[in-house]
Write a protein that holds these residues in place. Structure first.
Motif, PDB file in Angstrom:
ATOM      1  N   SER A 107     -18.323 -53.715   7.964  1.00 46.45           N
ATOM      2  CA  SER A 107     -18.186 -52.904   8.843  1.00 46.45           C
ATOM      3  C   SER A 107     -16.699 -52.318   8.864  1.00 46.45           C
ATOM      4  CB  SER A 107     -18.508 -53.207  10.279  1.00 46.45           C
ATOM      5  OG  SER A 107     -17.857 -54.269  10.652  1.00 46.45           O
ATOM      6  N   VAL A 108     -16.440 -51.140   9.530  1.00 45.56           N
ATOM      7  CA  VAL A 108     -15.143 -50.792   9.559  1.00 45.56           C
ATOM      8  C   VAL A 108     -14.900 -50.352  11.250  1.00 45.56           C
ATOM      9  CG1 VAL A 108     -13.492 -48.749   9.223  1.00 45.56           C
ATOM     10  CG2 VAL A 108     -14.875 -49.669   7.333  1.00 45.56           C
ATOM     11  N   THR A 109     -13.847 -50.793  11.826  1.00 46.60           N
ATOM     12  CA  THR A 109     -13.728 -50.712  13.129  1.00 46.60           C
ATOM     13  C   THR A 109     -12.423 -49.870  13.445  1.00 46.60           C
ATOM     14  OG1 THR A 109     -12.921 -52.764  13.643  1.00 46.60           O
ATOM     15  CG2 THR A 109     -15.223 -52.535  13.506  1.00 46.60           C
ATOM     16  N   GLY A 110     -12.436 -49.275  14.651  1.00 48.15           N
ATOM     17  CA  GLY A 110     -11.072 -48.624  14.850  1.00 48.15           C
ATOM     18  C   GLY A 110     -10.509 -47.609  14.413  1.00 48.15           C
ATOM     19  N   GLN A 111     -11.190 -46.657  13.741  1.00 43.86           N
ATOM     20  CA  GLN A 111     -10.837 -45.453  13.111  1.00 43.86           C
ATOM     21  C   GLN A 111     -10.386 -44.368  14.190  1.00 43.86           C
ATOM     22  OE1 GLN A 111     -10.498 -45.922   9.357  1.00 43.86           O
ATOM     23  NE2 GLN A 111     -10.610 -47.675  10.383  1.00 43.86           N
ATOM     24  N   ASN A 112      -9.364 -43.860  14.082  1.00 48.83           N
ATOM     25  CA  ASN A 112      -8.854 -42.948  15.062  1.00 48.83           C
ATOM     26  C   ASN A 112      -9.337 -41.643  15.067  1.00 48.83           C
ATOM     27  OD1 ASN A 112      -6.758 -44.522  16.342  1.00 48.83           O
ATOM     28  ND2 ASN A 112      -5.542 -44.273  14.746  1.00 48.83           N
ATOM     29  N   CYS A 113      -9.350 -41.057  16.193  1.00 48.04           N
ATOM     30  CA  CYS A 113      -9.932 -39.767  16.568  1.00 48.04           C
ATOM     31  C   CYS A 113      -8.701 -38.697  16.502  1.00 48.04           C
ATOM     32  CB  CYS A 113     -11.074 -39.417  17.561  1.00 48.04           C
ATOM     33  SG  CYS A 113     -11.670 -37.943  17.722  1.00 48.04           S
ATOM     34  N   TYR A 114      -8.703 -37.688  15.877  1.00 46.03           N
ATOM     35  CA  TYR A 114      -7.579 -36.549  15.702  1.00 46.03           C
ATOM     36  C   TYR A 114      -7.751 -35.182  16.462  1.00 46.03           C
ATOM     37  CZ  TYR A 114      -5.621 -40.190  12.487  1.00 46.03           C
ATOM     38  OH  TYR A 114      -5.177 -41.456  12.098  1.00 46.03           O
ATOM     39  N   TYR A 115      -6.924 -34.689  17.011  1.00 45.19           N
ATOM     40  CA  TYR A 115      -7.115 -33.335  17.434  1.00 45.19           C
ATOM     41  C   TYR A 115      -7.289 -32.369  16.072  1.00 45.19           C
ATOM     42  CZ  TYR A 115      -5.080 -34.684  22.011  1.00 45.19           C
ATOM     43  OH  TYR A 115      -4.665 -35.210  22.959  1.00 45.19           O
ATOM     44  N   TYR A 116      -8.138 -31.582  16.217  1.00 47.31           N
ATOM     45  CA  TYR A 116      -8.248 -30.560  15.198  1.00 47.31           C
ATOM     46  C   TYR A 116      -8.216 -31.192  13.732  1.00 47.31           C
ATOM     47  CZ  TYR A 116      -8.437 -27.021  18.962  1.00 47.31           C
ATOM     48  OH  TYR A 116      -8.697 -26.407  20.169  1.00 47.31           O
ATOM     49  N   GLN A 117      -7.422 -30.721  12.822  1.00 51.05           N
ATOM     50  CA  GLN A 117      -7.140 -31.421  11.667  1.00 51.05           C
ATOM     51  C   GLN A 117      -5.730 -31.650  11.671  1.00 51.05           C
ATOM     52  OE1 GLN A 117      -9.712 -31.740   9.298  1.00 51.05           O
ATOM     53  NE2 GLN A 117     -10.894 -30.873  11.112  1.00 51.05           N
ATOM     54  N   GLY A 118      -5.343 -32.229  12.766  1.00 52.60           N
ATOM     55  CA  GLY A 118      -3.607 -32.620  12.732  1.00 52.60           C
ATOM     56  C   GLY A 118      -3.653 -34.342  12.788  1.00 52.60           C
ATOM     57  N   TYR A 119      -2.522 -34.701  13.144  1.00 49.25           N
ATOM     58  CA  TYR A 119      -2.253 -36.079  12.808  1.00 49.25           C
ATOM     59  C   TYR A 119      -2.020 -36.954  14.380  1.00 49.25           C
ATOM     60  CZ  TYR A 119      -1.817 -34.496   8.029  1.00 49.25           C
ATOM     61  OH  TYR A 119      -2.045 -34.083   6.891  1.00 49.25           O
ATOM     62  N   VAL A 120      -2.421 -36.260  15.246  1.00 44.37           N
ATOM     63  CA  VAL A 120      -2.025 -36.748  16.694  1.00 44.37           C
ATOM     64  C   VAL A 120      -3.169 -37.283  17.124  1.00 44.37           C
ATOM     65  CG1 VAL A 120      -1.311 -36.243  19.051  1.00 44.37           C
ATOM     66  CG2 VAL A 120      -0.025 -35.292  17.003  1.00 44.37           C
ATOM     67  N   TYR A 121      -3.360 -38.371  17.812  1.00 49.22           N
ATOM     68  CA  TYR A 121      -4.302 -39.463  18.094  1.00 49.22           C
ATOM     69  C   TYR A 121      -4.826 -38.558  19.514  1.00 49.22           C
ATOM     70  CZ  TYR A 121      -2.746 -43.183  15.064  1.00 49.22           C
ATOM     71  OH  TYR A 121      -2.076 -43.793  14.171  1.00 49.22           O
ATOM     72  N   LEU A 122      -6.056 -38.516  19.617  1.00 47.69           N
ATOM     73  CA  LEU A 122      -6.731 -38.433  21.135  1.00 47.69           C
ATOM     74  C   LEU A 122      -6.869 -39.552  21.737  1.00 47.69           C
ATOM     75  CD1 LEU A 122      -8.012 -36.400  22.584  1.00 47.69           C
ATOM     76  CD2 LEU A 122     -10.213 -36.920  21.630  1.00 47.69           C
ATOM     77  N   LYS A 123      -6.320 -39.352  22.979  1.00 46.79           N
ATOM     78  CA  LYS A 123      -5.878 -40.594  23.759  1.00 46.79           C
ATOM     79  C   LYS A 123      -6.676 -40.742  25.141  1.00 46.79           C
ATOM     80  CE  LYS A 123      -1.534 -41.149  22.063  1.00 46.79           C
ATOM     81  NZ  LYS A 123       0.100 -41.582  22.412  1.00 46.79           N
ATOM     82  N   ASN A 124      -7.555 -39.710  25.532  1.00 40.36           N
ATOM     83  CA  ASN A 124      -8.147 -39.717  26.453  1.00 40.36           C
ATOM     84  C   ASN A 124      -9.628 -39.789  26.600  1.00 40.36           C
ATOM     85  OD1 ASN A 124      -9.043 -39.002  29.158  1.00 40.36           O
ATOM     86  ND2 ASN A 124      -8.219 -36.815  29.568  1.00 40.36           N
ATOM     87  N   PRO A 125     -10.193 -41.049  27.072  1.00 42.34           N
ATOM     88  CA  PRO A 125     -11.316 -41.528  26.625  1.00 42.34           C
ATOM     89  C   PRO A 125     -12.645 -40.638  27.721  1.00 42.34           C
ATOM     90  CG  PRO A 125     -10.284 -43.182  28.123  1.00 42.34           C
ATOM     91  CD  PRO A 125      -9.239 -42.173  27.833  1.00 42.34           C
ATOM     92  N   ASP A 126     -11.941 -40.057  28.759  1.00 41.02           N
ATOM     93  CA  ASP A 126     -12.823 -39.374  29.507  1.00 41.02           C
ATOM     94  C   ASP A 126     -13.505 -37.830  29.024  1.00 41.02           C
ATOM     95  OD1 ASP A 126     -12.271 -41.114  31.743  1.00 41.02           O
ATOM     96  OD2 ASP A 126     -10.451 -39.947  32.212  1.00 41.02           O
ATOM     97  N   LEU A 127     -12.903 -37.297  27.715  1.00 41.08           N
ATOM     98  CA  LEU A 127     -13.574 -36.478  27.143  1.00 41.08           C
ATOM     99  C   LEU A 127     -14.559 -36.708  26.231  1.00 41.08           C
ATOM    100  CD1 LEU A 127      -9.961 -35.192  25.748  1.00 41.08           C
ATOM    101  CD2 LEU A 127     -11.186 -34.301  27.949  1.00 41.08           C
ATOM    102  N   TYR A 128     -15.258 -37.721  26.373  1.00 46.84           N
ATOM    103  CA  TYR A 128     -16.262 -38.398  25.535  1.00 46.84           C
ATOM    104  C   TYR A 128     -17.574 -37.590  25.742  1.00 46.84           C
ATOM    105  CZ  TYR A 128     -20.212 -40.773  23.382  1.00 46.84           C
ATOM    106  OH  TYR A 128     -21.433 -41.054  22.839  1.00 46.84           O
ATOM    107  N   GLU A 129     -17.837 -36.927  27.051  1.00 48.59           N
ATOM    108  CA  GLU A 129     -18.898 -36.099  27.305  1.00 48.59           C
ATOM    109  C   GLU A 129     -18.894 -34.717  26.826  1.00 48.59           C
ATOM    110  OE1 GLU A 129     -21.810 -37.333  28.209  1.00 48.59           O
ATOM    111  OE2 GLU A 129     -20.754 -39.211  28.217  1.00 48.59           O
ATOM    112  N   LEU A 130     -17.572 -34.376  26.278  1.00 49.58           N
ATOM    113  CA  LEU A 130     -17.356 -33.137  25.653  1.00 49.58           C
ATOM    114  C   LEU A 130     -17.648 -32.891  24.283  1.00 49.58           C
ATOM    115  CD1 LEU A 130     -13.767 -32.232  27.331  1.00 49.58           C
ATOM    116  CD2 LEU A 130     -16.035 -31.718  28.358  1.00 49.58           C
ATOM    117  N   MET A 131     -18.196 -33.782  23.593  1.00 45.72           N
ATOM    118  CA  MET A 131     -18.290 -33.615  21.970  1.00 45.72           C
ATOM    119  C   MET A 131     -19.618 -34.172  21.717  1.00 45.72           C
ATOM    120  SD  MET A 131     -15.044 -33.159  21.383  1.00 45.72           S
ATOM    121  CE  MET A 131     -15.373 -33.090  19.669  1.00 45.72           C
ATOM    122  N   GLU A 132     -20.015 -33.723  20.635  1.00 45.30           N
ATOM    123  CA  GLU A 132     -21.420 -34.131  19.821  1.00 45.30           C
ATOM    124  C   GLU A 132     -21.190 -34.182  18.465  1.00 45.30           C
ATOM    125  OE1 GLU A 132     -23.693 -29.754  19.753  1.00 45.30           O
ATOM    126  OE2 GLU A 132     -24.204 -31.286  21.297  1.00 45.30           O
TER     127      GLU A 132
END
Length: 267
Positions: A113-138
């Motif tokens: 398995s692979v764990t802990g792969q970061n999610c980034y804004y758009y196609q950039g290099y900045v990590y998304l840090k707000n876990p409250d945004l989960y319900e906004l994505m699919e």
């Protein structure tokens, strides 16, 4: 090399939000009608994790249709703060759907398995840090690369249409150049080697599935080949020229377990 190992997984999601992600990959003995790996073979999930005293969102997403404008504005204001963009630079994002992505280049064999792969804004290099945004994505698109018979296959899964597509073109899993530059260094053995650039005066490639020890061994081998002039060395990088002026740069990405090698001849 083990057959049908998963080489890369890119999950695209529609802005529903993401927190953190574990990507567990398991390979099925049955083939789907397009490729040899189906989305059911990839046991992925998204969960909040704490890493380095911070929260990171891990994976890739795009915007849901019912996201309220004030919520989107709040996210964009956070992006602006994190990235440090001006109001003028941010204007382009207000008319675009929200997008995030995650990518793993680690080689994953069956039952690994692979764990802990970061999610980034758009196609950039900045990590998304707000876990409250989960319900906004699919989920949107999953890009899966896997190894079979020393060839790399690329397969896509559309979460909305629930359809697969397999690229006709495959990639060599042990690529090497025919140029003179390839003779200046040692060809890696028993590793997945993928070309980034192959020209008469420049050759760049990746050695995937590599450890820190593999990086150190690669550096020492190149030193033995004469790349010692004006050398600079750190735990993750090495650069030097040889006596003929050929330039070498090696770097190591410990998170993705990838060695990047760039060699070029004098201009």
């Amino acid at each position: 090399m083990k057959k049908r190992s998963v080489l890369a997984l890119v999950l695209a999601f529609v802005l529903a939000g993401c927190s953190s992600a574990d990507i567990e990959t398991q390979l099925s003995s049955e083939n789907n009608k397009n490729g040899d790996v189906s989305i059911e073979d990839i046991d992925w999930n998204i969960e909040e994790q704490i890493r380095d005293n911070d929260r990171f969102v891990l994976m890739d997403f795009k915007e849901k249709k019912d996201v309220k404008e004030e919520v989107k504005t709040s996210l964009l204001e956070q992006i602006q703060q994190d990235v440090g963009l001006s109001d003028e630079q941010m204007e382009q994002f207000y008319d675009r759907p929200l997008e995030m992505y995650a990518k793993s280049e680690k080689i994953v064999n069956p039952e690994e398995s692979v764990t802990g792969q970061n999610c980034y804004y758009y196609q950039g290099y900045v990590y998304l840090k707000n876990p409250d945004l989960y319900e906004l994505m699919e989920p949107d698109i999953a890009t899966i690369q896997y190894l079979k018979d020393d060839e790399i296959y690329t397969e896509y899964y559309d979460f909305h249409k629930k359809k697969y597509s397999l690229e006709e073109k495959t990639e060599e899993a042990d690529y090497w150049t025919d140029s003179e530059l390839g003779k200046l260094i040692t060809r890696p053995k028993d590793k997945i080697v993928r070309s980034d650039l192959d020209m008469e005066n420049a050759f760049s490639f990746k050695i995937e599935g590599s450890s820190q020890e593999d990086f150190e061994s690669c550096v020492e081998d190149c030193i033995g080949k004469g790349f010692t002039v004006d050398s600079l060395r750190s735990d993750m990088n090495y650069s030097a020229n040889n006596e003929d002026g050929n330039d070498l740069y090696i770097s190591y990405d410990a998170d993705q377990e990838v060695i990047d090698v760039n060699i070029s001849s004098p201009q």
